[in-house]
Design a protein around this motif. Structure first.
Motif, PDB file in Angstrom:
ATOM      1  N   ARG A  17       3.717  -9.935   1.357  1.00  0.00           N
ATOM      2  CA  ARG A  17       2.524  -9.180   1.726  1.00  0.00           C
ATOM      3  C   ARG A  17       1.307  -9.908   1.162  1.00  0.00           C
ATOM      4  O   ARG A  17       1.316 -10.341   0.012  1.00  0.00           O
ATOM      5  CB  ARG A  17       2.626  -7.778   1.139  1.00  0.00           C
ATOM      6  CG  ARG A  17       1.497  -6.899   1.547  1.00  0.00           C
ATOM      7  CD  ARG A  17       1.726  -5.507   1.068  1.00  0.00           C
ATOM      8  NE  ARG A  17       0.621  -4.687   1.504  1.00  0.00           N
ATOM      9  CZ  ARG A  17       0.475  -3.437   1.187  1.00  0.00           C
ATOM     10  NH1 ARG A  17       1.365  -2.853   0.434  1.00  0.00           N
ATOM     11  NH2 ARG A  17      -0.556  -2.757   1.613  1.00  0.00           N
ATOM     12  N   ILE A  19      -2.797 -10.011   0.211  1.00  0.00           N
ATOM     13  CA  ILE A  19      -3.874  -9.120  -0.210  1.00  0.00           C
ATOM     14  C   ILE A  19      -5.152  -9.929  -0.363  1.00  0.00           C
ATOM     15  O   ILE A  19      -5.140 -11.002  -0.968  1.00  0.00           O
ATOM     16  CB  ILE A  19      -3.531  -8.456  -1.560  1.00  0.00           C
ATOM     17  CG1 ILE A  19      -2.280  -7.596  -1.440  1.00  0.00           C
ATOM     18  CG2 ILE A  19      -4.717  -7.645  -2.079  1.00  0.00           C
ATOM     19  CD1 ILE A  19      -1.724  -7.143  -2.770  1.00  0.00           C
ATOM     20  N   ALA A  45     -11.328  -2.320   7.238  1.00  0.00           N
ATOM     21  CA  ALA A  45     -10.847  -1.152   6.496  1.00  0.00           C
ATOM     22  C   ALA A  45      -9.745  -0.428   7.255  1.00  0.00           C
ATOM     23  O   ALA A  45      -8.752   0.012   6.664  1.00  0.00           O
ATOM     24  CB  ALA A  45     -12.003  -0.205   6.185  1.00  0.00           C
ATOM     25  N   SER A  46      -9.891  -0.310   8.565  1.00  0.00           N
ATOM     26  CA  SER A  46      -8.866   0.399   9.337  1.00  0.00           C
ATOM     27  C   SER A  46      -7.629  -0.461   9.549  1.00  0.00           C
ATOM     28  O   SER A  46      -6.512   0.057   9.636  1.00  0.00           O
ATOM     29  CB  SER A  46      -9.428   0.883  10.670  1.00  0.00           C
ATOM     30  OG  SER A  46      -9.696  -0.204  11.522  1.00  0.00           O
ATOM     31  N   GLY A  48      -6.534  -2.755   7.385  1.00  0.00           N
ATOM     32  CA  GLY A  48      -5.875  -2.983   6.102  1.00  0.00           C
ATOM     33  C   GLY A  48      -5.764  -1.704   5.315  1.00  0.00           C
ATOM     34  O   GLY A  48      -5.268  -0.696   5.800  1.00  0.00           O
ATOM     35  N   SER A  49      -6.250  -1.761   4.121  1.00  0.00           N
ATOM     36  CA  SER A  49      -6.206  -0.614   3.225  1.00  0.00           C
ATOM     37  C   SER A  49      -7.577  -0.476   2.585  1.00  0.00           C
ATOM     38  O   SER A  49      -8.144  -1.449   2.109  1.00  0.00           O
ATOM     39  CB  SER A  49      -5.142  -0.855   2.150  1.00  0.00           C
ATOM     40  OG  SER A  49      -5.084   0.220   1.261  1.00  0.00           O
ATOM     41  N   PHE A  50      -8.103   0.720   2.563  1.00  0.00           N
ATOM     42  CA  PHE A  50      -9.422   0.978   2.010  1.00  0.00           C
ATOM     43  C   PHE A  50      -9.308   2.105   1.001  1.00  0.00           C
ATOM     44  O   PHE A  50      -8.673   3.115   1.262  1.00  0.00           O
ATOM     45  CB  PHE A  50     -10.394   1.374   3.131  1.00  0.00           C
ATOM     46  CG  PHE A  50     -11.770   1.723   2.632  1.00  0.00           C
ATOM     47  CD1 PHE A  50     -12.690   0.728   2.388  1.00  0.00           C
ATOM     48  CD2 PHE A  50     -12.130   3.042   2.384  1.00  0.00           C
ATOM     49  CE1 PHE A  50     -13.954   1.032   1.912  1.00  0.00           C
ATOM     50  CE2 PHE A  50     -13.387   3.354   1.915  1.00  0.00           C
ATOM     51  CZ  PHE A  50     -14.305   2.349   1.678  1.00  0.00           C
ATOM     52  N   HIS A  51      -9.912   1.901  -0.167  1.00  0.00           N
ATOM     53  CA  HIS A  51      -9.827   2.901  -1.229  1.00  0.00           C
ATOM     54  C   HIS A  51     -11.209   3.152  -1.812  1.00  0.00           C
ATOM     55  O   HIS A  51     -11.915   2.212  -2.142  1.00  0.00           O
ATOM     56  CB  HIS A  51      -8.889   2.439  -2.341  1.00  0.00           C
ATOM     57  CG  HIS A  51      -7.523   2.126  -1.855  1.00  0.00           C
ATOM     58  ND1 HIS A  51      -6.562   3.085  -1.702  1.00  0.00           N
ATOM     59  CD2 HIS A  51      -6.959   0.969  -1.433  1.00  0.00           C
ATOM     60  CE1 HIS A  51      -5.462   2.534  -1.236  1.00  0.00           C
ATOM     61  NE2 HIS A  51      -5.683   1.254  -1.060  1.00  0.00           N
TER      62      HIS A  51
END
Length: 180
Positions: A17, A19, A45-46, A48-51
């Protein structure tokens, strides 16, 4: 299946994976998330990952990025302001180093136009240089100086270098930084 982001070619197939932490100093997500404003960021963001996160005060760049990159509090890494005086980032490994030390096959990448983050000859760096891994081709660090040469030109170069490294699949875990 998600639509690919235009201009982004997939990296070679791997079970690992990947990053990429994108650091945008001065970005307000509430504005970038508005319709028609930060469309590429919204796509990333959509895809991948958004925090969301809340910063510890003071919300000055060096202490803030020190906390984000090391997972430490301001008290733990010792960065109080952008002078980096009293900083103890040498004993607070950044997340790229943590990933590498967890798995020595992890290829890491850091690119920034703010020298404090990556330049071992200046006030920082927050990202450890890890020279042995650089020599082995496992850690690539791109240092540019937006303070001297201007952030618009330097950030464009950092973005181009990061995109090329991303497209070529040159790293497993990376960090790129620009000023908004």
């Amino acid at each position: 299946m998600r639509e690919p982001i235009p201009g982004l070619r997939p990296a070679p197939e791997t079970n690992r994976r990947r990053i990429l932490l994108i650091g945008l100093d001065g970005l307000r997500w509430d504005i970038a998330a508005e319709v028609g404003v930060g469309t590429t960021l919204q796509e990333l963001a959509s895809a991948g990952s958004f925090h969301h996160m809340t910063m510890e005060v003071p919300t000055i760049s060096a202490p803030g990025w020190g906390s984000i990159l090391t997972g430490s509090t301001h008290a733990q890494h010792g960065l109080k302001d952008n002078s980096c005086v009293g900083g103890r980032t040498w004993n607070r490994p950044d997340f790229l180093s943590q990933c590498f030390y967890q798995d020595q096959e992890t290829r890491t990448f850091a690119a920034a136009g703010w020298p404090v983050l990556v330049d071992p000859h200046g006030l920082g760096p927050v990202i450890h240089p890890r020279m042995e891994q650089q020599y082995a081709g496992l850690h690539r660090v791109i240092v540019r100086d937006g303070e001297t040469f201007g952030y618009p030109a330097v950030d464009a170069e950092i973005t181009s270098i990061t995109l090329a490294a991303l497209k070529a699949g040159e790293f497993d875990v990376g960090f790129t930084y620009s000023v908004m």
